[in-house]
Design an enzyme around this catalytic site. Structure first.
Site, mmCIF file in Angstrom:
data_model
loop_
_atom_site.group_PDB
_atom_site.id
_atom_site.type_symbol
_atom_site.label_atom_id
_atom_site.label_comp_id
_atom_site.label_asym_id
_atom_site.label_seq_id
_atom_site.Cartn_x
_atom_site.Cartn_y
_atom_site.Cartn_z
ATOM 1 N N GLY A 61 -0.134 36.693 -38.410
ATOM 2 C CA GLY A 61 0.564 36.636 -37.126
ATOM 3 C C GLY A 61 1.071 35.267 -36.925
ATOM 4 O O GLY A 61 1.820 34.973 -35.916
ATOM 5 N N GLY B 88 3.028 33.098 -38.570
ATOM 6 C CA GLY B 88 4.323 32.856 -38.957
ATOM 7 C C GLY B 88 4.841 32.613 -40.443
ATOM 8 O O GLY B 88 5.858 32.055 -40.727
ATOM 9 N N LYS B 89 3.846 32.985 -41.287
ATOM 10 C CA LYS B 89 4.076 32.595 -42.858
ATOM 11 C C LYS B 89 5.264 33.417 -43.437
ATOM 12 O O LYS B 89 6.193 32.861 -43.865
ATOM 13 C CB LYS B 89 2.852 33.301 -43.638
ATOM 14 C CG LYS B 89 1.474 32.330 -43.282
ATOM 15 C CD LYS B 89 0.208 32.987 -43.859
ATOM 16 C CE LYS B 89 -0.171 34.068 -43.882
ATOM 17 N NZ LYS B 89 -0.590 34.607 -42.451
ATOM 18 N N SER B 90 5.193 34.876 -43.008
ATOM 19 C CA SER B 90 6.434 35.467 -43.575
ATOM 20 C C SER B 90 7.502 35.207 -42.800
ATOM 21 O O SER B 90 8.591 35.422 -43.513
ATOM 22 C CB SER B 90 6.016 37.207 -43.395
ATOM 23 O OG SER B 90 4.559 37.557 -44.130
ATOM 24 N N TYR B 91 7.692 35.017 -41.727
ATOM 25 C CA TYR B 91 8.910 34.760 -40.794
ATOM 26 C C TYR B 91 9.456 33.325 -41.800
ATOM 27 O O TYR B 91 10.611 33.503 -41.744
ATOM 28 C CB TYR B 91 8.521 34.370 -39.492
ATOM 29 C CG TYR B 91 9.796 34.081 -38.631
ATOM 30 C CD1 TYR B 91 10.653 34.872 -38.169
ATOM 31 C CD2 TYR B 91 9.926 32.630 -38.421
ATOM 32 C CE1 TYR B 91 11.635 34.403 -37.379
ATOM 33 C CE2 TYR B 91 11.008 32.277 -37.442
ATOM 34 C CZ TYR B 91 11.974 33.203 -36.989
ATOM 35 O OH TYR B 91 13.282 32.781 -36.504
ATOM 36 N N ASP C 71 3.622 33.772 -50.353
ATOM 37 C CA ASP C 71 3.242 34.090 -48.917
ATOM 38 C C ASP C 71 1.839 34.285 -48.883
ATOM 39 O O ASP C 71 1.578 35.603 -49.424
ATOM 40 C CB ASP C 71 4.410 35.299 -48.405
ATOM 41 C CG ASP C 71 3.832 35.614 -47.064
ATOM 42 O OD1 ASP C 71 3.014 35.043 -46.270
ATOM 43 O OD2 ASP C 71 4.856 36.377 -46.407
ATOM 44 N N GLY D 242 -3.519 36.226 -45.008
ATOM 45 C CA GLY D 242 -4.108 35.651 -43.554
ATOM 46 C C GLY D 242 -5.448 34.954 -43.838
ATOM 47 O O GLY D 242 -6.424 35.146 -44.607
HETATM 48 P P1 ADP Z 1 2.327 36.109 -40.753
HETATM 49 O O1 ADP Z 1 2.990 36.475 -42.146
HETATM 50 O O2 ADP Z 1 1.704 34.900 -40.736
HETATM 51 O O3 ADP Z 1 0.995 37.238 -40.573
HETATM 52 P P2 ADP Z 1 4.626 36.745 -39.250
HETATM 53 O O4 ADP Z 1 5.663 35.718 -39.926
HETATM 54 O O5 ADP Z 1 4.664 38.033 -39.521
HETATM 55 O O6 ADP Z 1 3.274 36.163 -39.358
HETATM 56 O O7 ADP Z 1 4.856 36.582 -37.748
HETATM 57 C C1 ADP Z 1 4.394 37.163 -36.440
HETATM 58 C C2 ADP Z 1 5.374 37.414 -35.602
HETATM 59 O O8 ADP Z 1 5.675 36.391 -35.089
HETATM 60 C C3 ADP Z 1 6.624 38.187 -36.363
HETATM 61 O O9 ADP Z 1 7.138 38.925 -35.203
HETATM 62 C C4 ADP Z 1 7.521 37.030 -36.328
HETATM 63 O O10 ADP Z 1 8.790 37.288 -36.212
HETATM 64 C C5 ADP Z 1 7.205 35.931 -35.185
HETATM 65 N N1 ADP Z 1 7.417 34.647 -35.539
HETATM 66 C C6 ADP Z 1 6.634 33.681 -36.408
HETATM 67 N N2 ADP Z 1 7.244 32.653 -36.581
HETATM 68 C C7 ADP Z 1 8.068 32.562 -35.694
HETATM 69 C C8 ADP Z 1 9.232 31.435 -35.211
HETATM 70 N N3 ADP Z 1 8.971 30.351 -35.762
HETATM 71 N N4 ADP Z 1 10.123 31.978 -34.325
HETATM 72 C C9 ADP Z 1 10.070 33.152 -33.873
HETATM 73 N N5 ADP Z 1 9.224 34.030 -34.269
HETATM 74 C C10 ADP Z 1 8.469 33.958 -35.175
HETATM 75 MG MG MG Z 2 2.642 38.040 -43.024
#
Ligand code: ADP
Ligand code: MG
Length: 675
Positions: free
Chosen positions: A100, A102-105, A248, A251
């Protein structure tokens, strides 16, 4: 060239809706490339400072002059790595951090304009640059693979026949690689986008059906990029090959922190095996750098992830890590541990070399190995079987491409574990004795690699296309829509949606999947056919697929949308999904003509609508959340109804997502989620 440090960036995201609603406080501040974290319990003297190559402030929005957008992150890191790939280096970008954060984002991003992550931007730029720089003398080729590591098992996300559990092997000449992993030739960015999308779908289907948590899996998207230059005077060809690995990671939170129990805890321990080993590898490499000595033992082979990334970590690669940070005070401990991890990583130095003409050399060496293995086998009195002629070199019909990860011999310091296959290191004096079975296996494998290297580009493209058809057939069999407009499979092909399908169809009522992981949410779409008629498949002439049907149009009575495991239109599996689970019936309303969709649960089937278990037929309203069995969560959309709701100016309300579906389910069971 001299070793270059791993580039390290950190990036802090905005508060999530949940954090905002709980009045979370931001514990991160950034100034230039320095990141500070404040301990919420010791606000006065508990601030720690870290300096990285980049500190990205993405906590606010575009209006903030310090805000780091997706574009900016790509321009700093992606563009540099792409430039290195054009120079002929292997490159790698890793995203690390708590679930959560922001890795995948950062890596994949979202479909909306300006929200795409590094991977799609880099792929698009790669093809744009190829188009600009290509000439009769300089040609390029791109091949892609996409895999997932879950519980130390490797799954090929692009080959529907692959059921997971691919073997990771180490070839004496190629280094670690995944046996039988598909590597698909691509000719455009649209091809790559299609593969990314297919891979994400495959990941979602597998994770949902098998009740896996995506946050515990590592996704590795790899591009093998070859540049071939033909000197017009001498007619000599030279080649540079770069492997681009975009990772990616799972967690980074500790298994016990997520309340995992039983199987989940074991999974956590196993995933953590990859991440813990990554930590150990990074520490060992960082220590070696600080003491300015060659590392004695790096435990690459203790986990699948580190074994596969061996070259990218301290080897022949230009590597960058982006550590994703949560801003919230409740994540302080995890965020601090991410910062420390990132801090250690920046000490690592890699020794990248330009991979020039690797294929010619490789084929020569592979052939030498084949000869050696044959001699070994004949000395052991083994027959060769029938196919040994296959390794004879076809003279000039090749467009060779480098198989995974060439090893830097200076870094083969890790001792193989006792279960590992014996390695053949080119020095008979050092080689452990190969038994006839191993030698035969090695021989066949080497021949296969040579055959792959000799495959022509056209052959590769044909293989890519064949796999695409197989993937589509599998999704169609599961009832997943493939086309933007909801066209029935078997009809004329429609243009593919550009990136991250599906786009909602214009009219047909449909279901989209919801998932805890935003990357996996809303990527599978199921149409509920609009009524009574549908095309019979197979009426279209395959030679002119876009032309009119051959025979007179034929309609058949469409069965309702049956859901379950066997003999159904929408195929699901996993805990509590029955062979025949439920039906979706779509019939026109007699007065308005609009489709009315009814969900009819089969007897004893766990079926929930907006959190409530249903045992009788219910008419579905647009926006309803459905849970079938234990893990299949959907949102139902009736486009016509949704349009009317919008026109009436109905307030949008909370997002109709996975969290809402889970919350209302628990609330219906009397569990208050606010506690
Ligand atoms: P992870 O892959 O690390 O578990 P995600 O990339 O899925 O986390 O991010 C979790 C949530 O936060 C998603 O809904 C994503 O769209 C949002 N998010 C993460 N980073 C950003 C960012 N830099 N700006 C806007 N939204 C973000
Ligand atoms: Mg992810």
């Amino acid at each position: 060239m001299a070793g270059a440090s791993v580039k390290v960036a950190v990036r802090v995201r905005p508060f999530s809706a949940r954090e905002s609603s709980r009045q979370a406080k931001c514990v991160i501040q950034m100034q230039g490339n320095t990141t500070c974290i404040t301990n919420p319990k010791l606000p006065k003297d508990g601030t720690k400072h870290f300096t990285f190559d980049y500190s990205y402030w993405s906590h606010t929005s575009e209006e903030d002059p310090n805000f780091a957008s997706q574009r900016r992150v790509y321009q700093d890191i992606g563009e540099e790595m792409l430039a290195h790939a054009f120079e002929g280096y292997n490159v790698c970008i890793l995203a690390y951090g708590q679930t959560g954060a922001g890795k995948s984002y950062t890596m994949m991003g979202r479909q909306e304009p300006g929200q795409r992550g590094i991977i799609p931007q880099l792929c698009e730029d790669l093809f744009a640059r190829m188009a600009r720089e290509g000439s009769p003398e300089l040609s390029f080729s791109v091949e892609v693979s996409y895999l997932e590591i879950y519980c130390e098992r490797v799954r090929d996300l692009l080959n529907p026949k692959s059921r997971g559990g691919l073997r990771v092997r180490e070839h004496p000449l190629l280094g670690p690689y995944v046996q039988d992993l598909s590597r698909l030739a691509v000719a455009s960015f649209a091809d790559i986008a299609d593969l990314m999308d297919s891979g994400n779908k495959a990941r979602t289907v597998a994770a949902t059906n098998m009740n896996e948590t995506s946050s515990r899996s590592h996704a590795v998207f790899s591009i093998v990029f070859s540049q071939r230059r033909q000197d017009p005077l001498s007619e000599l060809a030279t080649e540079k090959v770069s492997r681009i690995s975009l990772v990616d990671l799972a967690g980074s939170e500790r298994a016990d922190a997520s309340g995992a129990k039983g199987i989940r805890l074991k999974e956590g321990a196993n995933i953590n095996k990859s991440l813990t080993t990554l930590g150990k590898v990074i520490s060992a490499l960082a220590e070696a750098t600080s003491k300015k000595k060659k590392p004695e033992f790096i435990p690459y082979r203790d986990s699948v992830l580190t074994w596969l990334l061996k070259e990218n970590l301290g080897g022949n690669s230009r590597t960058a890590m982006i550590a994703a940070l949560s801003p919230a005070d409740c994540s302080y401990e995890e965020t601090l541990s991410t910062l420390r991890y990132a801090d250690r990583t920046k000490q690592i130095r890699c020794h990248a070399v330009i991979n020039e003409d690797p294929n010619a050399r490789l084929i020569r060496e592979l052939r030498r190995e084949v000869t050696r293995l044959r001699e070994l086998l004949s000395a052991q009195g083994e027959g060769f079987g029938g196919n040994l002629g296959a390794c004879a070199p076809p003279p000039s019909r090749r467009a060779p491409h480098l198989p995974p990860g060439l090893t830097d011999p200076s870094l083969t310091s890790s001792a193989p574990p006792s279960t590992a296959p014996p390695t053949l290191n080119g020095d008979p004096g050092l080689e452990p004795p190969l038994g006839p079975t191993e030698a035969m296996e090695r021989l066949q494998e080497t021949e296969k690699i040579i055959a792959e290297l000799n495959e022509t580009w056209e052959e590769k493209l044909r293989r890519t296309e064949a796999l695409r058809l197989e993937r589509e057939a599998l999704l169609a069999e599961m009832g997943v829509a493939l086309r933007e407009d909801g066209g029935t499979v078997g009809g004329p092909p429609q243009p593919l949606t550009p990136l991250f399908t599906p786009k909602p169809p214009k009219q047909t009522p449909h279901l989209v999947n919801l998932n805890e992981d935003p990357l996996m949410s809303e990527c599978l779409l199921y149409h509920i056919k609009d009524g009574i008629t549908r095309w019979v498949g197979g009426l279209w002439d395959p030679q002119t697929p876009s032309g009119p049907p051959l025979g007179p149009p034929q309609f058949v009575f469409s069965p309702p949308g049956r859901v379950g495991r066997v003999d159904v239109d929408i195929k699901l599996s996993g805990p509590s999904i029955q062979d025949q689970h439920c039906l979706f019936r779509s019939c026109p309303d007699p007065s308005s003509g609009e489709a009315v969709v009814t969900l009819e649960p089969c007897e004893g089937a766990e079926t929930y609508v907006n959190g409530k278990q249903v045992t009788e037929p219910v008419v579905l309203k647009s926006g309803s959340r459905l849970i079938l069995g234990q893990n299949h969560v959907f949102r139902f959309t009736h486009p016509e109804q949704a349009r009317r709701q919008r026109e009436r100016g109905a307030s949008p309300g909370p997002p109709l997502d996975w969290n809402l579906a889970q919350r209302e389910l628990l609330e219906q069971q009397g569990i208050d989620m606010r506690l």
